[in-house]
Structure formats: C-alpha cells, structure tokens
Design an enzyme around this catalytic site. Structure first.
Site, PDB file in Angstrom:
ATOM      1  N   GLU A 149      -0.505   1.937  -5.079  1.00  0.00           N
ATOM      2  CA  GLU A 149      -0.281   3.362  -4.798  1.00  0.00           C
ATOM      3  C   GLU A 149      -1.371   4.234  -5.411  1.00  0.00           C
ATOM      4  O   GLU A 149      -1.193   5.445  -5.562  1.00  0.00           O
ATOM      5  CB  GLU A 149       1.130   3.796  -5.205  1.00  0.00           C
ATOM      6  CG  GLU A 149       1.506   3.605  -6.655  1.00  0.00           C
ATOM      7  CD  GLU A 149       0.960   4.698  -7.554  1.00  0.00           C
ATOM      8  OE1 GLU A 149       1.531   5.776  -7.628  1.00  0.00           O
ATOM      9  OE2 GLU A 149      -0.068   4.432  -8.211  1.00  0.00           O
ATOM     10  N   TRP A 150      -2.538   3.592  -5.728  1.00  0.00           N
ATOM     11  CA  TRP A 150      -3.786   4.282  -6.062  1.00  0.00           C
ATOM     12  C   TRP A 150      -3.741   5.032  -7.394  1.00  0.00           C
ATOM     13  O   TRP A 150      -4.581   5.891  -7.650  1.00  0.00           O
ATOM     14  CB  TRP A 150      -4.208   5.246  -4.948  1.00  0.00           C
ATOM     15  CG  TRP A 150      -3.922   4.766  -3.571  1.00  0.00           C
ATOM     16  CD1 TRP A 150      -4.040   3.476  -3.108  1.00  0.00           C
ATOM     17  CD2 TRP A 150      -3.460   5.542  -2.467  1.00  0.00           C
ATOM     18  NE1 TRP A 150      -3.679   3.416  -1.792  1.00  0.00           N
ATOM     19  CE2 TRP A 150      -3.321   4.665  -1.362  1.00  0.00           C
ATOM     20  CE3 TRP A 150      -3.164   6.899  -2.293  1.00  0.00           C
ATOM     21  CZ2 TRP A 150      -2.879   5.101  -0.108  1.00  0.00           C
ATOM     22  CZ3 TRP A 150      -2.731   7.331  -1.048  1.00  0.00           C
ATOM     23  CH2 TRP A 150      -2.598   6.434   0.024  1.00  0.00           C
ATOM     24  N   GLY A 151      -2.746   4.732  -8.227  1.00  0.00           N
ATOM     25  CA  GLY A 151      -2.651   5.407  -9.512  1.00  0.00           C
ATOM     26  C   GLY A 151      -2.147   6.829  -9.424  1.00  0.00           C
ATOM     27  O   GLY A 151      -2.167   7.556 -10.430  1.00  0.00           O
ATOM     28  N   GLU A 152      -1.665   7.254  -8.263  1.00  0.00           N
ATOM     29  CA  GLU A 152      -1.278   8.654  -8.079  1.00  0.00           C
ATOM     30  C   GLU A 152      -0.060   9.043  -8.904  1.00  0.00           C
ATOM     31  O   GLU A 152       0.096  10.200  -9.303  1.00  0.00           O
ATOM     32  CB  GLU A 152      -1.020   8.931  -6.602  1.00  0.00           C
ATOM     33  CG  GLU A 152      -2.285   8.918  -5.759  1.00  0.00           C
ATOM     34  CD  GLU A 152      -2.078   9.488  -4.374  1.00  0.00           C
ATOM     35  OE1 GLU A 152      -0.907   9.609  -3.947  1.00  0.00           O
ATOM     36  OE2 GLU A 152      -3.083   9.824  -3.717  1.00  0.00           O
ATOM     37  N   ASP A 168      -9.525   3.563  -3.655  1.00  0.00           N
ATOM     38  CA  ASP A 168     -10.291   2.402  -3.201  1.00  0.00           C
ATOM     39  C   ASP A 168     -11.699   2.380  -3.776  1.00  0.00           C
ATOM     40  O   ASP A 168     -12.357   3.414  -3.895  1.00  0.00           O
ATOM     41  CB  ASP A 168     -10.426   2.429  -1.686  1.00  0.00           C
ATOM     42  CG  ASP A 168      -9.219   1.842  -0.989  1.00  0.00           C
ATOM     43  OD1 ASP A 168      -8.201   1.636  -1.656  1.00  0.00           O
ATOM     44  OD2 ASP A 168      -9.297   1.603   0.222  1.00  0.00           O
ATOM     45  N   ASP A 224       0.825  -1.207   0.000  1.00  0.00           N
ATOM     46  CA  ASP A 224       0.000   0.000   0.000  1.00  0.00           C
ATOM     47  C   ASP A 224       0.865   1.265   0.000  1.00  0.00           C
ATOM     48  O   ASP A 224       2.081   1.200  -0.182  1.00  0.00           O
ATOM     49  CB  ASP A 224      -0.939  -0.045   1.209  1.00  0.00           C
ATOM     50  CG  ASP A 224      -2.317   0.532   0.932  1.00  0.00           C
ATOM     51  OD1 ASP A 224      -2.432   1.401   0.054  1.00  0.00           O
ATOM     52  OD2 ASP A 224      -3.286   0.120   1.593  1.00  0.00           O
TER      53      ASP A 224
END
Length: 678
Positions: free
Chosen positions: A214-217, A236, A181
């Site tokens: 990493e949430w696509g950041e 999420d 994460d």
C-alpha cells in the site's frame, strides 16, 4: 502499485486522470458504489502472529520492473526464470520465489465470480505454472490488489469484496506468496482491507507469505506486524539513481520495525535493467541487504549479463540480508552525503556500509566502537565485494566512488595481526581538467592495520593515450599504523577527449611479513571538462558534469514528461511558458563545472503545469558543497519564483530539487530561464 501511481508521479492532470482513467479510484468513498464486503478480521480466524513464514527476508523474482504488461510476460518466461534459478545457482544462493505481477488475468471474472487466467499468456492455466515452479524445488507467487481493480491501465479484477474466493483460488493453484496492491481501493480503510485478506489466506490452510503493497501511505510498519510479513514503505521504484536514492532514504529510518517475519519493503531490485551503472546496482544490492529488505530480482534473467549475475549471486552480501537475527541496519552518520550504516549480525559481528551519495568520490570513515563492536586489540575486516580479509586497529575508512558503497564485515579479533594490514587508498579531492591540459592529482595510502606494511609502492594508470607521471615519491620502505604515503601526479588527457568522467586505477603493492606480495586496486575518478562560455549563457546549452533524476532523464528546454528522452512539453509554470531551461523530477541533482570563472546564477523555478494541481518540491543551489540559496517548499498553485545566487570563485555548481518531504508524486520541476554569468 502500477499505472495509477506512475501517472501520479509523472503528472497527468489530476482532473483528467480521474475523469478518463480512474473514476472509481478518484471519486472517493462518498460517491463510489460500496464494495461487497467479506467478513472482517474481528469476525473470523484470529491471527496467529508467528506462523514460521518469512523468518528471513523473501528472496526471488518478480517480472514487473522488466516486462510490465508487455507480451513477453507469459508462461514461457516464468518457466524460463525458474530454469535459470537452477542453472545459474540462484536457488542455491537463497532465491526461492518466482512471482507473477499484474496482467496475468482476464479483465473480467467468470460467471461464478472467479478469476480467469489470460489464455494467451498462460494457456495451461496458473496451476500448471505453479506446478512447474514447484517441480524445481522453488515457490510460486501471484499478484492482485486490495481494491476493485488492479493497477494496470486496463484494470484487471481486484480482490476487494472477493477476498475469500480469491484466496481459495490461490491456494488451489499452489500459490506460496501473495503481493496485494492498493489501487481502486474505494476509500476503504487500509487496515481493514489488508486484514480481511490476511484472514482469507489463513482460512485456506495453505501457508502463504503476505506482501502488503500500500506504498507506505498509511504507515503499515506501525500496524501491520500481525497482518502481513512485509510491507512496502514507499511508492514504486524505477530504474534510476534518483528513485533508488529517494527510496533508500525513506526506508533507512524504519529499522526498529524489522524483525523475523516482518520486513520493511523498499520495493524490488533494479539490478540489470540498464538504467544505472554497475556501481549503482552494487549500491542497491548492498543497501537492500544491510536494510534486511526482500531481495526480489526485477530484471529479465534470460537477457542478463555476467555482471548482473555476479551482483545478484554474491553470497557474502546475501548472507547479510538473510542473517537470522533479523535486524535492519541503522544509520550511524550521514554528513554531506557520506553515509555509515551498521547492522548487527547473529554471530556478534557488524556489517558496515560506507555509502557515498555524492556525484564524486569521497572519503568515508568510522571506528569499530562507533558501529557497536566491543573494545579489542584488533579487528578482522572482510570486504564483501572484493572477498578479501585485512586486520585493522580501530579505524574503518575508504575513498568511495560516486554513488558507490564499500560493504565490509567486522569481527573483534585479538589475532587480527594474522591478517594483512588494511590500507586505505584513493585521491584526496575531485579532479577536473580540460583535455590536453596537464593538471595535478594527489593520492594517499594510509595504513589502518595493527602491523606495518612493508615495501609499499603505488602506480596510477589511465585510459590509452593518457599521460600520467609521478611528481613525488611513489614508494615507502614501510608504513606503520596510521602513517600515510602521499603522491602527486601530473595527469593529461589527450587532445580531443570528450568531456565526461573517466576511470583511472590506483594500484597499491606491499609485502606481508611472511614475504607475500599483495596488490590492491582502487578506482580514481578524472573529470574532463569544458569551461563555461564568457558572458551570459543559458544553462541548458552548457554540458553538465552529472545529472540524476527521480523519474526519466533530465530534459533540456522541455519538461521532464514521461520516462523517455525528449517526451516532455514546453516548460510552463503558472501559465507562463519558457523557451530555455531544465526539466527535472524530484529528487534531482544536476552539477556543472564553473572552474572559478563565473559570478552569478539565476533561474525562474517552480512546479511544471503538466502535473495539474499536485506536487511539491524544494529548489536549492549549491556551490563547492555549500548551499547558497533555496526556495523552501513550492507547490503547483504557486507562480514561478526567481532564485539567484552569487557563485564567484566556485569550482562547481549543483542544482538540487527535493521532493518537499511528501514523496515524489507529481514532482515535475523546472529550472526555467536558467542562466550563468561568467
């Protein structure tokens, strides 16, 4: 991504979040204490790009969506899931990973810097659980974060600065899959953080699938093909239609980056968690499969119903996801919420998703050539949910339910006449009526097959007490290719029927040339409505036709708050409070029936103050499928804006809130003082 992103979405004031809960994460690299650094990728263990792992998208289970950190997440649950994989045939269907998410460890490392499993949750340790999973012929996964802490509010130990030690522990425990994460990352460059863990995993000598979360950041699809096997492309997911739709739209354009060993990850499945309809869950499973996404079950299978297992166990759909060619489906068209997505398969066939984003049924059509098939005298068409075959000449079409997906597989087949002709059946337009008031409904049946359909007949049935009478012909001696049987019906719901959507069934029967009687059934939507009151009325007092939200339910006269109904605050924009209106969270759509009785709509719109200084959203007003007013992108620092529109003659009104183009974090949006004049 866990508690930190949830707060980012839900709108806890940024300053309070940083000060009280996440000081280390919010402080930034300048003020944060530097983490202990492990060797970087360039210093050790050169990458081996093709390691033979994740050659098809990983399939399995992750507990987070159903349990979060609640006490039921423990050794007994994990073992129970492994048992269910065997008992319900999920292992045979392709599911193999049983993965732990956050909260499996104690909040502190031991004196040697090692991770310590929570003895209450896992009294026999992690290795014992992994051994049990392995004994079932399955694989075991675990979770940590590429930061100093994990994402739960408590903040369990993260892997930043401990990569090699943690990787060694994971290998010794028998871990086969690591989800890594992004919380408390101290501002350290994402590529360095994830590359370091990649090398730490490789240094153990144990093959482990590496899931970058990493949430696509930082656009990992552009740099992570030699770092991880899959990468999250979005924040999420949550168990709502708005969240699922928003994530789907962000993941679909990234098809070029997917290939064997590298997958775009739009987050876990919500199928069976209860926040969406079975139609919406079938859409998620269909679209995740055509996008070649990982299929990680997010529901507690110990409590799942038969419908959940039916969706998760559909092997024909799973075969789309697991196709060895490894291509992600591409968008062919997406006009007015009518999506056509096509995926090339290893055997030369194409899988086509006809996906309806709208809140009412729509006809969606394409052709065999449009989806990439070679010219042929005919095509075999397989419906992957109905498990039926038909032959088509060229046209692929269906009337698709609201939020539904028709998933079909097509082969060029010169002998397509050996299959029954494909009949498209459905209603011609949305149907609205008041209870105890008869209204006309129209249906059509069209033959898209190469051969004629003989002795065609139709019948329309509804719930008990409904009156349905045909007002035109219901039979045709034969329908040749391209011909249509049109039927009008008089439909009446009994007095006292509550407003809402009801399912009717259109049954179509025909006879094959071999004399076999064939019957297919298609859903038809009927909406029972109440006309809006005359004069000026508050929209929050008017029943809606449908409502979808990116987080939590749409609220009346409150902000959207957290995820539970009624947990919001007074609607407040720029310091001004409003007593009436709607609290939503982007992306959101709320639709009302006007019946041509209203003349104008007006509201004060903006981002609710509860979200602090973050958040962006765009407000749009639509009438009968046409956008008639919009604000552009608004931010939290902007005062409320008036948004008004004339709606004379409109049958329906849709209030749309978009995420402003930067994702759905903090996007609590208010339709304050929303009124209709009728």
């Amino acid at each position: 991504m866990r508690s930190l992103p949830l707060l980012r979405r839900r709108g806890v004031t940024a300053g309070l979040t940083c000060a009280l809960l996440f000081a280390a994460a919010c402080a930034g690299p300048a003020s944060a204490a530097p983490p202990v650094r492990s060797p970087l990728a360039s210093e050790v263990h050169p990458v081996v790009e093709d390691d033979g792992l994740a050659l098809t998208p990983p399939m399995g289970f992750n507990n987070w969506n159903s349990t979060h950190c609640r006490p039921e997440f423990n050794e007994t649950m994990v073992k129970g899931i492994a048992d269910i994989f065997i008992a319900k045939g999920l292992k045979e269907a392709g599911y193999e990973y049983v993965n732990l998410d956050d909260c499996w460890a104690l909040p502190q490392r031991d004196a040697d810097g090692k991770l310590v499993p929570d003895p209450d949750r896992f009294p026999n340790g992690i290795k014992a659980v992994a051994d049990y999973v392995h004994s079932k012929g399955l694989k075991f996964g675990i979770y940590t974060s590429a930061g100093t802490k994990t994402c739960d509010r408590i903040g369990f130990p993260g892997g930043l600065g401990h990569e090699y030690s943690d990787a060694r522990q994971f290998a010794d425990w028998g871990v086969d899959y690591l989800k890594y994460d992004n919380c408390y990352n101290q501002g350290v460059d994402a590529k360095k953080r994830y590359t370091t863990m990649r090398d730490a995993l490789k240094a153990t000598g144990r093959p482990m699938v590496f899931s970058i979360c990493e949430w696509g950041e930082n656009k990992p699809w552009e740099w992570a093909s030699d770092v991880g096997h899959l990468w999250r492309t979005t924040g999420d997911i949550n168990d709502s239609w708005g969240s699922t739709l928003a994530i789907m739209k962000k993941n679909l354009p990234l098809h070029a980056y997917a290939k064997p060993g590298n997958w775009n990850d739009p987050d876990m499945l919500e199928v069976g968690n209860g926040g969406m309809t079975d139609t919406e869950y079938r859409t998620q499973f269909s679209m995740w499969s055509i996008m070649a996404a990982p299929l990680l079950i997010g529901s507690d299978l110990r409590q799942a119903d038969d419908k959940t297992f039916e969706i998760l166990g559909n092997r024909e759909v799973i075969a789309v996801d697991q196709d060895p060619l490894g291509k992600q489906g591409e968008v062919i068209s997406s006009e007015a919420g009518r999506w056509v997505v096509a995926k090339e398969m290893a055997d030369g066939s194409r899988v086509v998703a006809l996906f309806n984003e709208a809140d009412r049924p729509q006809r969606i059509a394409t052709t065999a050539s449009d989806v990439g098939l070679p010219q042929s005298r005919g095509y075999r068409m397989r419906d992957l949910w109905k498990h039926t075959d038909a032959g088509i000449a060229d046209t692929i079409a269906a009337t698709v339910p609201a939020h539904g997906t028709v998933l079909i597989r097509l082969w060029a087949d010169r002998d397509s006449k050996s299959y029954p002709p494909a009949l498209e059946a459905g209603q011609t337009r949305a149907w609205f009526a008041e209870a105890d008031v008869p209204a006309e409904m129209s249906t059509t049946v069209t033959n898209h097959g190469r051969r004629k359909a003989d002795s065609v007949s139709v019948d329309l049935t509804g719930p008990a007490g409904w009156t349905i009478v045909s007002a035109s012909r219901t039979v045709a001696e034969a329908l040749s290719t391209g011909k249509t049987l049109r039927t009008k019906w008089r439909v009446k719901a009994p007095a006292g029927t509550r407003p809402g959507a009801y399912d009717l069934t259109l049954s179509v029967a025909h006879r094959s040339p071999e004399g076999v009687r064939l019957v297919q059934q298609e859903p038809v939507a009927a909406n029972i409505v109440v006309l809006p009151p005359q004069g000026v009325s508050s929209l929050s007092a008017t029943p809606w036709l449908s409502a979808s939200n990116g987080w939590g339910p749409v609220e009346k006269d409150l902000s959207v708050g957290e995820s539970a109904p009624g947990d919001g605050r007074p609607l407040t924009i720029g310091g001004t409070r409003y007593t009436k209106g709607l609290g939503v969270h982007a992306p959101s759509v709320v639709e009302y029936y006007l019946g041509g009785e209203c003349s104008s709509f007006s509201a004060m719109v903006g981002l609710d103050d509860e979200t602090g200084v973050r958040g962006t959203a765009g407000f749009e007003v639509w009438a009968d499928g046409r956008r008639i007013a919009a604000t552009g992108v608004l931010t939290n620092v902007m005062p409320a804006q008036q948004l008004s529109a004339g709606v004379s003659g409109a049958e329906t009104l849709r209030l749309v809130v978009t995420d402003g183009g930067d994702g759905m974090s903090y996007d609590h949006a208010d339709w304050a003082d929303a009124t209709l004049v009728c």
